[in-house]
Write a protein that holds these residues in place. Structure first.
Motif, mmCIF file in Angstrom:
data_model
loop_
_atom_site.group_PDB
_atom_site.id
_atom_site.type_symbol
_atom_site.label_atom_id
_atom_site.label_comp_id
_atom_site.label_asym_id
_atom_site.label_seq_id
_atom_site.Cartn_x
_atom_site.Cartn_y
_atom_site.Cartn_z
ATOM 1 N N GLN A 124 49.600 51.573 35.411
ATOM 2 C CA GLN A 124 48.317 51.405 34.719
ATOM 3 C C GLN A 124 48.054 49.938 34.397
ATOM 4 O O GLN A 124 46.942 49.441 34.544
ATOM 5 C CB GLN A 124 48.297 52.245 33.442
ATOM 6 C CG GLN A 124 48.227 53.742 33.708
ATOM 7 C CD GLN A 124 48.269 54.549 32.423
ATOM 8 O OE1 GLN A 124 48.482 53.986 31.333
ATOM 9 N NE2 GLN A 124 48.085 55.859 32.531
ATOM 10 N N ASN A 125 49.115 49.247 33.957
ATOM 11 C CA ASN A 125 48.957 47.816 33.648
ATOM 12 C C ASN A 125 48.589 47.028 34.899
ATOM 13 O O ASN A 125 47.721 46.146 34.880
ATOM 14 C CB ASN A 125 50.242 47.261 33.045
ATOM 15 C CG ASN A 125 50.483 47.785 31.637
ATOM 16 O OD1 ASN A 125 49.552 48.206 30.962
ATOM 17 N ND2 ASN A 125 51.737 47.779 31.204
ATOM 18 N N GLN A 126 49.279 47.353 36.017
ATOM 19 C CA GLN A 126 48.965 46.665 37.267
ATOM 20 C C GLN A 126 47.538 46.968 37.713
ATOM 21 O O GLN A 126 46.808 46.079 38.175
ATOM 22 C CB GLN A 126 49.963 47.079 38.356
ATOM 23 C CG GLN A 126 51.376 46.559 38.144
ATOM 24 C CD GLN A 126 52.329 47.016 39.235
ATOM 25 O OE1 GLN A 126 51.938 47.774 40.115
ATOM 26 N NE2 GLN A 126 53.578 46.567 39.147
ATOM 27 N N ALA A 127 47.146 48.241 37.586
ATOM 28 C CA ALA A 127 45.775 48.618 37.966
ATOM 29 C C ALA A 127 44.751 47.889 37.099
ATOM 30 O O ALA A 127 43.738 47.395 37.603
ATOM 31 C CB ALA A 127 45.605 50.140 37.852
ATOM 32 N N SER A 133 45.210 45.047 35.555
ATOM 33 C CA SER A 133 45.238 43.632 35.927
ATOM 34 C C SER A 133 44.458 43.375 37.219
ATOM 35 O O SER A 133 43.701 42.414 37.333
ATOM 36 C CB SER A 133 46.694 43.175 36.094
ATOM 37 O OG SER A 133 46.744 41.822 36.517
ATOM 38 N N GLN A 134 44.666 44.270 38.191
ATOM 39 C CA GLN A 134 43.923 44.139 39.446
ATOM 40 C C GLN A 134 42.420 44.311 39.223
ATOM 41 O O GLN A 134 41.603 43.623 39.833
ATOM 42 C CB GLN A 134 44.441 45.166 40.461
ATOM 43 C CG GLN A 134 45.854 44.884 40.948
ATOM 44 C CD GLN A 134 46.393 45.990 41.820
ATOM 45 O OE1 GLN A 134 45.753 47.027 41.977
ATOM 46 N NE2 GLN A 134 47.587 45.787 42.369
ATOM 47 N N GLN A 135 42.054 45.240 38.355
ATOM 48 C CA GLN A 135 40.641 45.442 38.048
ATOM 49 C C GLN A 135 40.033 44.201 37.406
ATOM 50 O O GLN A 135 38.923 43.779 37.756
ATOM 51 C CB GLN A 135 40.489 46.659 37.115
ATOM 52 C CG GLN A 135 39.048 46.961 36.707
ATOM 53 C CD GLN A 135 38.192 47.378 37.867
ATOM 54 O OE1 GLN A 135 38.704 47.841 38.880
ATOM 55 N NE2 GLN A 135 36.885 47.212 37.747
ATOM 56 N N ARG A 136 40.798 43.620 36.456
ATOM 57 C CA ARG A 136 40.308 42.394 35.812
ATOM 58 C C ARG A 136 40.162 41.265 36.837
ATOM 59 O O ARG A 136 39.186 40.502 36.816
ATOM 60 C CB ARG A 136 41.255 41.983 34.682
ATOM 61 C CG ARG A 136 41.166 42.872 33.463
ATOM 62 C CD ARG A 136 41.886 42.228 32.281
ATOM 63 N NE ARG A 136 43.310 42.040 32.533
ATOM 64 C CZ ARG A 136 44.245 42.951 32.272
ATOM 65 N NH1 ARG A 136 43.896 44.124 31.751
ATOM 66 N NH2 ARG A 136 45.511 42.699 32.529
ATOM 67 N N ALA A 137 41.147 41.158 37.735
ATOM 68 C CA ALA A 137 41.080 40.115 38.778
ATOM 69 C C ALA A 137 39.880 40.338 39.687
ATOM 70 O O ALA A 137 39.166 39.399 40.065
ATOM 71 C CB ALA A 137 42.377 40.103 39.590
ATOM 72 N N ALA A 138 39.643 41.611 40.052
ATOM 73 C CA ALA A 138 38.494 41.930 40.904
ATOM 74 C C ALA A 138 37.185 41.618 40.194
ATOM 75 O O ALA A 138 36.252 41.063 40.789
ATOM 76 C CB ALA A 138 38.544 43.401 41.319
ATOM 77 N N GLU A 139 37.107 41.963 38.915
ATOM 78 C CA GLU A 139 35.894 41.673 38.148
ATOM 79 C C GLU A 139 35.673 40.174 38.025
ATOM 80 O O GLU A 139 34.545 39.683 38.130
ATOM 81 C CB GLU A 139 35.993 42.325 36.766
ATOM 82 C CG GLU A 139 35.920 43.850 36.806
ATOM 83 C CD GLU A 139 36.170 44.469 35.442
ATOM 84 O OE1 GLU A 139 36.528 43.704 34.510
ATOM 85 O OE2 GLU A 139 35.996 45.694 35.312
ATOM 86 N N HIS A 140 36.769 39.429 37.804
ATOM 87 C CA HIS A 140 36.657 37.966 37.714
ATOM 88 C C HIS A 140 36.192 37.372 39.040
ATOM 89 O O HIS A 140 35.326 36.489 39.070
ATOM 90 C CB HIS A 140 38.009 37.377 37.318
ATOM 91 C CG HIS A 140 38.016 35.874 37.283
ATOM 92 N ND1 HIS A 140 37.396 35.145 36.285
ATOM 93 C CD2 HIS A 140 38.557 34.958 38.136
ATOM 94 C CE1 HIS A 140 37.555 33.854 36.536
ATOM 95 N NE2 HIS A 140 38.250 33.721 37.654
#
Length: 266
Positions: free
Chosen positions: A74-77, A79-86
């Motif tokens: 969940q943390n990785q997901a 983090s990836q979501q935040r990176a994608a949004e950024h």
């Protein structure tokens, strides 16, 4: 008696031995229990008890590990979501910046074009004014002899132009922009200049003392072309001025009407 006592004695010995072993077993278990290693040497019943307790412990550990793994995923997901949004936000910002830059460039080009167009229009208007601006041939003068005046002084029997009062040496100007097509001696006209204007008409300046232009020169309205005099067939210093539809003698038109049609007040 001695024979019969032997089995009894032997039976007591065996029974005592069994009790002793059992007691020793209990004692040993107690002793091992106090040392914490009872599970290693316990009887099968005790070993079975320990096995039953270990199963729930293993399941609990598995649940904990599974929970930790799920949390990590969940943390990785996240983090990836935040990176994608950024990354998406950065891409959108870059696209908007490019769009603003393109719009600014378009506006700058449109402004530059408008300024060029305005400058070109102003230049054309200035040129139009220059080409269509006419002035009197002599400043502050007046007409001393009218067009078509009769008399023996003119070979045609009448005046083909108008005379402007002008003392000798007075500056004579081209009435409008054009090209000099004649400059020099003109017989009865004395020293004269003929100019072809941009509208296809011609003007002539006669009896001049001196000339300041040559054939082929481009002139503008108000430019000096010579000085007045009394050369040729003349009764005294003045400027003979003619307007013509052609370069040659005999194509004359009314000079006053010509100048007034070009907004020259006389």
């Amino acid at each position: 008696m001695a024979f019969g006592s032997t089995p009894a004695g032997s039976g007591k010995h065996r029974g005592g031995s069994r009790l002793s072993r059992k007691t020793a077993g209990y004692a040993g278990i107690a002793a091992l229990a106090t040392t914490g290693v009872v599970g290693a040497v316990a009887a099968p019943a005790f070993a079975a008890d320990n096995t039953q307790h270990a199963i729930p412990d293993a399941g609990y550990n598995a649940v904990v590990v599974a929970d930790d793994l799920a949390g990590e995923i969940q943390n990785q997901a996240a983090s990836q979501q935040r990176a994608a949004e950024h990354a998406a936000a950065q891409a959108q910002a870059e696209a908007e910046a490019k769009q603003r830059a393109a719009e600014a460039k378009r506006l700058a080009e449109a402004k530059a074009k408008a300024e060029r167009d305005a400058a070109e229009r102003a230049a054309r208007e200035e040129e139009r004014k220059r080409l269509n601006t006419f002035v009197a041939p002599v400043d502050g003068s007046y007409v001393s002899t009218q067009y078509h005046a009769g008399g023996g002084m003119w070979s045609s029997g009448s005046h083909t132009g108008i005379d402007f009062h002008a003392a000798e040496g007075t500056s004579v100007h081209a009435v409008g922009a054009g090209t000099v097509v004649e400059a020099g001696w003109g017989g009865a006209y004395g020293n004269n200049v003929v100019i072809k204007h941009n509208d296809g008409t011609y003007t002539q300046y006669g009896h001049m003392l001196s000339l300041s232009v040559s054939v082929g020169d481009k002139v503008t309205a108000g430019q000096q072309i010579g000085r007045s005099g009394s050369t040729g067939n003349s009764s005294g210093p003045h400027l003979h001025f003619e307007a013509r539809t052609g370069e040659q003698y005999g194509s004359d038109i009314d000079p006053l009407a010509y100048l007034r049609s070009h907004n020259v007040s006389l």
